[in-house]
Design a protein around this motif. Structure first.
Motif: not given
Length: 235
Positions: A94-95, A105-108, A138-140, A183-188
């Motif tokens: 994540v970091e 793209d994967a996060i989207e 998929r995150l990793v 979490l997805l919103r924070l990563i983006l």
């Protein structure tokens, strides 16, 4: 061809026995023989033996000379260690994602699955468990470190059957959707610190729920067995 069939049978028996252990049909302390399982599953002893030795290597069973096999107690210390390692790997991923340049793209794509209104969310516990596992994998993988992804996949395999218990509680399904979406919103949004804190707390809470549910289900299964067969339950 014959070897492929044997391997397939061993894989099926492995999955069945492991499932029975985690569905509390085979309780810790239960004794059985290869012959008993072979007769129950309608196969020869060879694939049964292969499956049982695989479960032995994974720490679920032990074998005693001339007295068959025994289901070992749940090793919560080992599970805690695996969850701790999983947390370290996912926080690192994540970091990395938060600090990466360019479009993620994967996060989207994951947002399309997890950022949904309540009415459009999945409710089947087993399906949600599969989606949850895919989400974290998929995150990793999106972090782009193949060795990180490989080790994470190995840990996922080792905790898979207990991890699915988390989704037997409805509130945990809702919480998973909410936390995955956040979490997805924070990563983006490239919020590194907040995302790392969230993924750590998310995994820790799941770990606590799994332990609690496992202990509860084990207690209930023992009570049922005691009523049916007091001698077996005592053993």
């Amino acid at each position: 061809m014959a070897q492929q069939i044997a391997n397939s049978l061993a894989e099926q028996i492995y999955a069945r026995v492991k499932g029975e252990i985690f569905d509390f049909q085979l309780l810790p302390g239960t004794r059985f023989t290869e012959t008993e399982l072979a007769e129950r599953y309608g196969v020869s002893r060879t694939p049964v033996r292969d499956a049982l030795y695989r479960l032995k290597r994974e720490g679920f069973l032990e074998v005693a000379f001339r007295s068959g096999w025994n289901v070992l107690p749940f090793d919560f210390v080992r599970l805690d260690e695996l969850y701790s390692l999983r947390t370290l790997l996912e926080v690192a991923a994540v970091e990395h994602l938060c600090q990466a340049s360019g479009k993620l793209d994967a996060i989207e794509q994951l947002r399309g699955i997890w950022c949904r209104p309540v009415a459009k969310r999945e409710s089947d516990a087993r399906l949600v468990a599969e989606l949850d596992e895919q989400f974290h994998q998929r995150l990793v993988e999106a972090a782009g470190n193949r060795e990180l992804a490989r080790v994470h996949a190995e840990i996922t395999e080792k905790i898979r059957v207990v991890r699915r218990l988390d989704f037997l509680v409805e509130k945990r399904v809702d919480a998973t959707y909410e936390e995955h979406g956040k979490l997805l919103r924070l990563i983006l949004g490239r919020k590194t610190t907040e995302a790392a804190i969230l993924v750590r707390s998310h995994i820790t809470q799941s770990q606590k729920e799994v332990r609690k549910i496992t202990l509860h289900m084990l207690h209930e299964a023992r009570e049922v067995l005691t009523r049916r067969d007091p001698k077996r339950a005592a053993g």
